[in-house]
Design an enzyme around this catalytic site. Sequence first.
Site, short mmCIF file in Angstrom:
data_model
loop_
_atom_site.label_atom_id
_atom_site.label_comp_id
_atom_site.label_asym_id
_atom_site.label_seq_id
_atom_site.Cartn_x
_atom_site.Cartn_y
_atom_site.Cartn_z
N HIS A 86 0.85 -1.19 0.00
CA HIS A 86 0.00 0.00 0.00
C HIS A 86 0.88 1.23 0.00
CE1 HIS A 86 -3.43 2.58 0.81
NE2 HIS A 86 -2.62 3.27 1.60
N ASP A 165 -15.80 1.61 6.06
CA ASP A 165 -14.73 2.57 5.71
C ASP A 165 -15.15 3.44 4.53
OD1 ASP A 165 -12.02 3.74 5.57
OD2 ASP A 165 -12.05 2.73 3.63
N ARG A 172 -15.62 11.82 6.00
CA ARG A 172 -14.38 12.54 6.36
C ARG A 172 -13.98 13.50 5.26
NH1 ARG A 172 -10.38 7.97 6.98
NH2 ARG A 172 -8.89 9.63 7.35
N SER A 187 -8.53 3.17 8.37
CA SER A 187 -9.10 3.15 7.03
C SER A 187 -8.26 2.28 6.09
CB SER A 187 -9.18 4.60 6.52
OG SER A 187 -9.47 4.64 5.16
N LYS A 191 -9.36 -2.03 4.92
CA LYS A 191 -9.52 -2.50 3.53
C LYS A 191 -8.49 -3.57 3.20
CE LYS A 191 -9.09 1.69 1.82
NZ LYS A 191 -9.53 2.98 2.32
N1 URA Z 1 -6.26 6.49 2.18
C1 URA Z 1 -7.22 5.74 2.76
O1 URA Z 1 -7.57 4.67 2.27
N2 URA Z 1 -7.77 6.19 3.89
C2 URA Z 1 -7.41 7.34 4.48
O2 URA Z 1 -7.96 7.66 5.50
C3 URA Z 1 -6.42 8.13 3.86
C4 URA Z 1 -5.86 7.67 2.71
#
Ligand code: URA
Length: 453
Positions: A86, A165, A172, A187, A191
């Site tokens: 990621h 999320d 957000r 978050s 995922k």
């Molecule tokens: N990327 C995400 O998936 N979540 C966040 O809160 C910020 C960046």
Amino acid sequence: MTPPRDVRDLIRRKRDGGELSAAEIDWLVEAYMRGGVSDHQMTALLMAVCCRGMTDAEMVALTRAMIASGETMRFPGIDDRTADKHSTGGVGDKVSIALAPLAAAAGLYVPMLSGRGLGHTGGTLDKLASIPGFRTQLDAAEFERVLRSVGCVMGGQSAALAPADGFIYALRDATGTVESRPLIVSSILSKKIAAGPRALVLDVKVGRGAFLQGRDEARALAEALVRVATQFGLRAVAFLTDMDAPLGHAIGNSLEVLEAIDLLRGAPAAADFAELTRVLTAAMLVTAGRAASLAEARPVVDDALGSGAALDVFRKLVAAQHGSVDAIDRRALPQAPLRVVVTADAGGVVEDVNPMALAEVVLDMGGGRRDMTDTIDPAVGIWLHRQRGEAVAKGDPLVELHLASDTHAEALSARTRGAIRIGTAHRATPLIHEVIGPAGDTPWMGWNTRLPL
Ligand code: URA
């Protein structure tokens, strides 16, 4: 089912710097998903978290509750070889597109869930959308089928995986509560964990083109990500990598995919992009337990790239996700109708390339989105002919703008020119600033700054 609570008590407690229990966080997320907690109340709570932070126990509980809002993928028989990467996002960061097939060619299974771009950082899903026909909305069965048959799969967040999320992130985004370390950690990890990998390499960007520009903030995020991921049994390592200049030559969706394809093909590639892709892929092998050290992993990665195996995997991935392999083979992705070359007005060395300024130019060309509802032109973007540290002579091409029309061409060229400083010297910046592994994890020991790559 946890007993009903009054969300106002939780908001007040968080507002006053108190801690929520795991049961309270479970209830909160579950009640929000069924409409028992309103957007207003959730926003107040998220803002209180932004101001007061969260303990590790709260971050773990929030991550767990968001995972529990949907399904969790499991891949019996291959799960000990699953790994993902990621990135917190940067300018010109197309690493995932080359890395997923490269890691698969090196023996891993990569169930990758990617996101859409917002603001100056691009999103892998938007880049992949420039491949004609390529589909990223896959249901769980198709996601698994592609993973098992190809070795990697690149999908978008669906209603099935960590749906809480998705809803909370949208809230957000609309309420100025994205910039919160605990919310970012839960978050990202909800995922990633729901998608089922056993190992995770985190690329936390640092510098002007990064989401978190300061080194201390980026390090704190990386450490929290590794600590929380470890609590879920995930083997995780975080790299703090440089984002003080764009990564590679391309910024813009089609152009970035072409740059990734060229790396897989063995064409000459930008050293920073090629090196980061290789290192992060090698780190996936180590984190997944398939290699004892980066030194052991690197030749495996080099072979997967040099033999053409990674390109073969990429072609299979495109076919399996309904994309046009012919377009990949012919490099026939959407092309902008107009090209404008910006040249150097003096000779010397490229001292600085401001990533944020160039990302803003690409946004204004229509290549990104300022708002989640914006549409993207996949064809527009910037090709950097010269990167930081390279010599130029007066009149040499510095940058090529790929534009949809000539409407603002002059102003965009001038801004592009202003983003690049030519001087006499360049101070090299490390590509990898630090590596943060779980405490006591030997492959990473002593592996922090200025690695001999
Ligand atoms: N990327 C995400 O998936 N979540 C966040 O809160 C910020 C960046």
